[in-house]
Design an enzyme around this catalytic site. Sequence first.
Site, PDB file in Angstrom:
ATOM      1  N   CYS A   1     -26.069   5.173 -13.752  1.00  0.00           N
ATOM      2  CA  CYS A   1     -24.947   6.096 -13.565  1.00  0.00           C
ATOM      3  C   CYS A   1     -25.326   7.502 -14.058  1.00  0.00           C
ATOM      4  CB  CYS A   1     -23.726   5.597 -14.332  1.00  0.00           C
ATOM      5  SG  CYS A   1     -22.297   6.719 -14.273  1.00  0.00           S
TER       6      CYS A   1
ATOM      7  N   CYS B   1     -14.062   1.975 -14.913  1.00  0.00           N
ATOM      8  CA  CYS B   1     -14.392   3.397 -14.766  1.00  0.00           C
ATOM      9  C   CYS B   1     -13.089   4.200 -14.747  1.00  0.00           C
ATOM     10  CB  CYS B   1     -15.195   3.616 -13.485  1.00  0.00           C
ATOM     11  SG  CYS B   1     -16.063   5.201 -13.421  1.00  0.00           S
TER      12      CYS B   1
ATOM     13  N   GLN C   1      -0.137   6.983  -4.835  1.00  0.00           N
ATOM     14  CA  GLN C   1       0.104   7.875  -5.973  1.00  0.00           C
ATOM     15  C   GLN C   1       0.993   7.218  -7.027  1.00  0.00           C
ATOM     16  OE1 GLN C   1      -1.123  11.603  -6.130  1.00  0.00           O
ATOM     17  NE2 GLN C   1      -2.485  10.006  -5.376  1.00  0.00           N
ATOM     18  N   THR C   2       0.889   5.898  -7.115  1.00  0.00           N
ATOM     19  CA  THR C   2       1.770   5.162  -8.013  1.00  0.00           C
ATOM     20  C   THR C   2       0.978   4.043  -8.695  1.00  0.00           C
ATOM     21  OG1 THR C   2       3.623   5.606  -6.536  1.00  0.00           O
ATOM     22  CG2 THR C   2       3.912   3.829  -8.131  1.00  0.00           C
TER      23      THR C   2
ATOM     24  N   ASP D   1      -9.701   6.366  -2.414  1.00  0.00           N
ATOM     25  CA  ASP D   1      -8.521   6.743  -3.201  1.00  0.00           C
ATOM     26  C   ASP D   1      -9.021   7.384  -4.491  1.00  0.00           C
ATOM     27  OD1 ASP D   1      -9.510   4.611  -4.638  1.00  0.00           O
ATOM     28  OD2 ASP D   1      -7.532   3.835  -5.155  1.00  0.00           O
TER      29      ASP D   1
ATOM     30  N   LEU E   1      11.482   5.524  -7.622  1.00  0.00           N
ATOM     31  CA  LEU E   1      10.029   5.411  -7.454  1.00  0.00           C
ATOM     32  C   LEU E   1       9.376   6.741  -7.096  1.00  0.00           C
ATOM     33  CD1 LEU E   1       7.784   3.312  -7.645  1.00  0.00           C
ATOM     34  CD2 LEU E   1       8.105   2.802  -5.223  1.00  0.00           C
TER      35      LEU E   1
ATOM     36  N   GLU F   1       0.817  -1.213   0.000  1.00  0.00           N
ATOM     37  CA  GLU F   1       0.000   0.000   0.000  1.00  0.00           C
ATOM     38  C   GLU F   1       0.852   1.265   0.000  1.00  0.00           C
ATOM     39  OE1 GLU F   1      -2.984   0.084  -0.693  1.00  0.00           O
ATOM     40  OE2 GLU F   1      -3.531  -2.012  -0.409  1.00  0.00           O
TER      41      GLU F   1
ATOM     42  N   CYS G   1     -18.054   2.295 -20.468  1.00  0.00           N
ATOM     43  CA  CYS G   1     -19.449   2.328 -20.042  1.00  0.00           C
ATOM     44  C   CYS G   1     -20.272   1.226 -20.710  1.00  0.00           C
ATOM     45  CB  CYS G   1     -20.043   3.702 -20.328  1.00  0.00           C
ATOM     46  SG  CYS G   1     -19.119   5.053 -19.562  1.00  0.00           S
TER      47      CYS G   1
ATOM     48  N   TYR H   1      -6.537   6.371   3.954  1.00  0.00           N
ATOM     49  CA  TYR H   1      -6.648   5.356   2.900  1.00  0.00           C
ATOM     50  C   TYR H   1      -5.933   4.068   3.290  1.00  0.00           C
ATOM     51  CZ  TYR H   1      -5.484   2.293  -0.736  1.00  0.00           C
ATOM     52  OH  TYR H   1      -5.312   1.124  -1.396  1.00  0.00           O
TER      53      TYR H   1
END
Length: 352
Positions: free
Chosen positions: A209, A193, A43-44, A139, A81, A38, A200, A121
Amino acid sequence: MKDKTWFSSTLLDWNRQSNDRQMPWKGEKDPYLVWLSEIILQQTRVEQGLPYFLRFKEKYPTVKHLAKAPEDDVMRLWQGLGYYSRARNLHHTAKHIASELKGIFPATYHDIVKLKGIGPYTAAAIASFIFGEKQAVVDGNVIRVLARIYGIDLPFDTTEGKKAFSELAQKLISDTHPGEYNQAIMDFGATVCVPANPKCDICPFADKCVAYQENRQEELPVRAKRITKKERFFYYVVLKDNKEIIITKRSANDIWKGLYELPMLESPKAIRKNIGEAVSTFLGKKVKIESYSKPYTQQLTHQTIQSVFIFIDGEDLQNVHIEGAQKVPLKKLPTFAFPKVVHLFLVENSLL
DNA sequence: AACGCGGGGAC
DNA sequence: GTCCCAGCGTT
């Protein structure tokens, strides 16, 4: 009809019927490995973080292995990274768990979220995946999925927006399978999504939706702030002889904290002339420039950095004194972690 | 509440 | 070029 469990049951059905996304940490029951995955994935993208996860798992199979590692080794393994505070905090928390918590990972969201480097998160992810606690993850995937399906145009990067998305997520999470639900909603956001051109046509939520019904998929979610980029100019000085080179460690609260680089002079704008003077002032002695590297331009999320590496003519390493600098054998360079641009320069010049 | 923090991939 | 990515800590 949209009843209380419409969202979670539709999502879990999709997960069981259509989701074939595989990742090595899925189903993992060791909290250390889930935590590690995690942190790496903050952000990766999964594809970018995957090889790092495998290398960390191999080199540090338990929290105790990680705890007793030197920080430079951890940084070296994290090299490339980005967001290096993740590595520093990961190491810090590993030492905390090993020494203060007897090597036992905390078992509740409340206790997990207290750990350095772990926010709402990551705490929700670990608590739900490992301990089955009903804590909804929020997230980028979750925000996008909920914003579209429920037609939420509140900016998500504000206090009010964060609160609204968190509350909705917590309201929607499955009572009986919170971990599977959390995994599923992120997989769904990452594969169906998606940010651009969402699928869709195969989406089980499409008929309900809001974004799809109103053709607003590309407008949602809404971000309030735009990123402003600043320009920076780095002038690196190559101080080396046949067997040694001078390097420095970045310690300020700035980009690349904890990584190493060459002695560097930063300028708010490009120095087009008198670079020799600037370098002489920086080094505290008159020097003659031998040559320049090509300019390296690096696009980061919040800044554009242009770097030039300056070779000094006939420099005597014994007489160079730079605060915090260290002279290291060229052979030892591979043991240090460098920013991408410095690493690239060293490789291109056969120094690494 | 606002800001800073990497690097890569998709478009 | 811009946007986004299994966010978080600091100020």
